[in-house]
Design an enzyme around this catalytic site. Structure first.
Site, mmCIF file in Angstrom:
data_model
loop_
_atom_site.group_PDB
_atom_site.id
_atom_site.type_symbol
_atom_site.label_atom_id
_atom_site.label_comp_id
_atom_site.label_asym_id
_atom_site.label_seq_id
_atom_site.Cartn_x
_atom_site.Cartn_y
_atom_site.Cartn_z
ATOM 1 N N TYR A 113 57.441 58.987 58.186
ATOM 2 C CA TYR A 113 57.299 59.410 59.547
ATOM 3 C C TYR A 113 56.581 57.625 59.998
ATOM 4 O O TYR A 113 57.459 57.337 61.112
ATOM 5 C CB TYR A 113 56.219 60.267 60.235
ATOM 6 C CG TYR A 113 55.847 59.752 61.648
ATOM 7 C CD1 TYR A 113 56.520 59.754 62.807
ATOM 8 C CD2 TYR A 113 54.589 59.901 61.372
ATOM 9 C CE1 TYR A 113 56.039 59.571 64.126
ATOM 10 C CE2 TYR A 113 54.315 60.051 62.938
ATOM 11 C CZ TYR A 113 54.582 60.025 64.241
ATOM 12 O OH TYR A 113 54.310 60.055 65.317
ATOM 13 N N TRP A 138 47.008 61.228 66.844
ATOM 14 C CA TRP A 138 45.738 62.714 66.613
ATOM 15 C C TRP A 138 45.547 62.807 68.492
ATOM 16 O O TRP A 138 44.836 63.139 68.851
ATOM 17 C CB TRP A 138 44.617 62.267 66.270
ATOM 18 C CG TRP A 138 44.844 62.761 64.645
ATOM 19 C CD1 TRP A 138 45.705 62.063 63.761
ATOM 20 C CD2 TRP A 138 43.210 63.016 64.201
ATOM 21 N NE1 TRP A 138 45.034 62.127 62.910
ATOM 22 C CE2 TRP A 138 43.819 62.576 63.034
ATOM 23 C CE3 TRP A 138 42.448 63.054 64.411
ATOM 24 C CZ2 TRP A 138 43.102 62.026 61.517
ATOM 25 C CZ3 TRP A 138 41.615 63.790 63.339
ATOM 26 C CH2 TRP A 138 41.745 63.021 61.558
#
Ligand SMILES: NC(=O)c1ccc[n+]([C@@H]2O[C@H](COP(=O)([O-])OP(=O)(O)OC[C@H]3O[C@@H](n4cnc5c(N)ncnc54)[C@H](OP(=O)(O)O)[C@@H]3O)[C@@H](O)[C@H]2O)c1
Length: 281
Positions: A113, A138
């Site tokens: 990713y 996040w």
């Protein structure tokens, strides 16, 4: 969702959300049709293959969307003179640095990713000189499925959670990110100049482990009479079946504040707002 909600609260920007099937990053004609049809002043590309585990098993899909798709979108935008704001990730870094990552640090992604997102940055940069790449990390939000909404859901059926404390990151509250993106979009269209294009780090202030975030979520939830269960600290070493993630996922956002005068709030305040929003739904 957070971007549309933020745009709806403002009078200085009009935002139109478009996604599959009208605009599919893997279907080049759909990109051209949409851009020529809508003729926006600026594009915000939030579309991405984001499944970190899935990308290890099917990297071709991550690269097709994140790299080739982003390149196709940026090329078409450049062709008709539209700047692009593109979202990237702290996962372009390996996490070995002891302090927060700046834009000058050398990326070295440790999972598929991250590699696909690093290549997306190069693709955007090469295809369209008028770009702003925002590396964030996040993300949590009152909307949809994310760490915060997931652990609140799990607290309804489980008595204790084991949550990783070995990774440290910069948390990003989606509504804060959305407002900042719209501020940047408004500035790009009203006052474009050569000094603003490039890559920036963006996150709420402060750093936390997933375990810290979990405890803060349950503290804020309990203060409003919501679900709260004990959390035991765990480490990623015990989760060997997972794709590797950077142990240090913290971002230095000085360049963002120096250039755009944007500083996001403190992460604990974001969690309090997130819980308040969830409770009000
Ligand atoms: N979540 C995080 O913690 C985090 C951290 C750092 C950076 N980011 C970056 O922030 C951005 C947004 O992340 P997110 O968490 O909001 O992602 P998300 O919830 O997984 O949403 C990704 C979006 O991309 C769309 N999409 C996927 N493939 C597409 C394609 N071929 N054509 C058009 N649209 C497509 C999806 O549409 P469908 O509904 O049709 O599937 C979905 O709306 C991404 O660039 C991500 O890399 C996220």
């Amino acid at each position: 969702m957070a971007l549309s909600a933020a745009a709806a609260r403002r009078t200085d920007v009009s935002a139109y959300a478009v996604g599959r099937p009208a605009l599919d990053l893997t279907d080049q004609p759909s990109i051209g049709r949409t851009l020529f049809g809508m003729a926006p002043d600026v594009i915000v590309n939030t579309a991405s293959y984001t499944d970190v585990e899935g990308a290890e098993k099917e990297p071709h899909l991550a690269f097709r969307r994140n790299t080739q798709g982003a390149a196709a979108l940026a090329r078409k935008a450049a062709l008709i003179g539209i700047p692009i704001i593109h979202l990237s990730t702290v996962y372009v870094f390996d996490g070995d640095k002891p302090t927060a990552y700046t834009e000058a640090d050398e990326p070295n992604p440790i999972n598929a990713y991250g590699r696909s997102k690093l290549l997306s940055e190069a693709a955007i940069t090469n295809a369209n000189p008028n770009h702003v790449i925002l590396r964030t990390g996040w993300i949590h939000s009152p909307f949809g499925r994310n760490f915060v909404t997931s652990i609140l859901q799990r607290a309804k059926t489980e008595s204790e959670l084991h949550i990783d404390e070995s990774q440290r990151g910069s948390l990003t509250y989606a509504p804060h990110l959305a407002d900042a993106i719209l501020d940047i979009a408004a500035r790009i269209t009203s006052d474009p100049n050569d000094g603003i294009w490039g890559t920036y780090h963006i996150a709420d202030q402060g750093t936390a482990s997933w375990c810290d975030l979990g405890r803060e979520v349950f503290r804020a939830s309990a203060s409003r009479g919501g679900p709260s269960i004990p959390i035991t600290a765990a480490s990623t070493e015990s989760m060997t079946d997972q794709a590797p993630r950077p142990l240090n996922a913290t971002l230095d956002c000085t360049r963002l504040s120096d250039t755009w005068d944007i500083t996001l709030p403190i992460w604990q305040d974001a969690v309090a707002d997130c819980i308040a929003q969830i409770n009000s739904n």
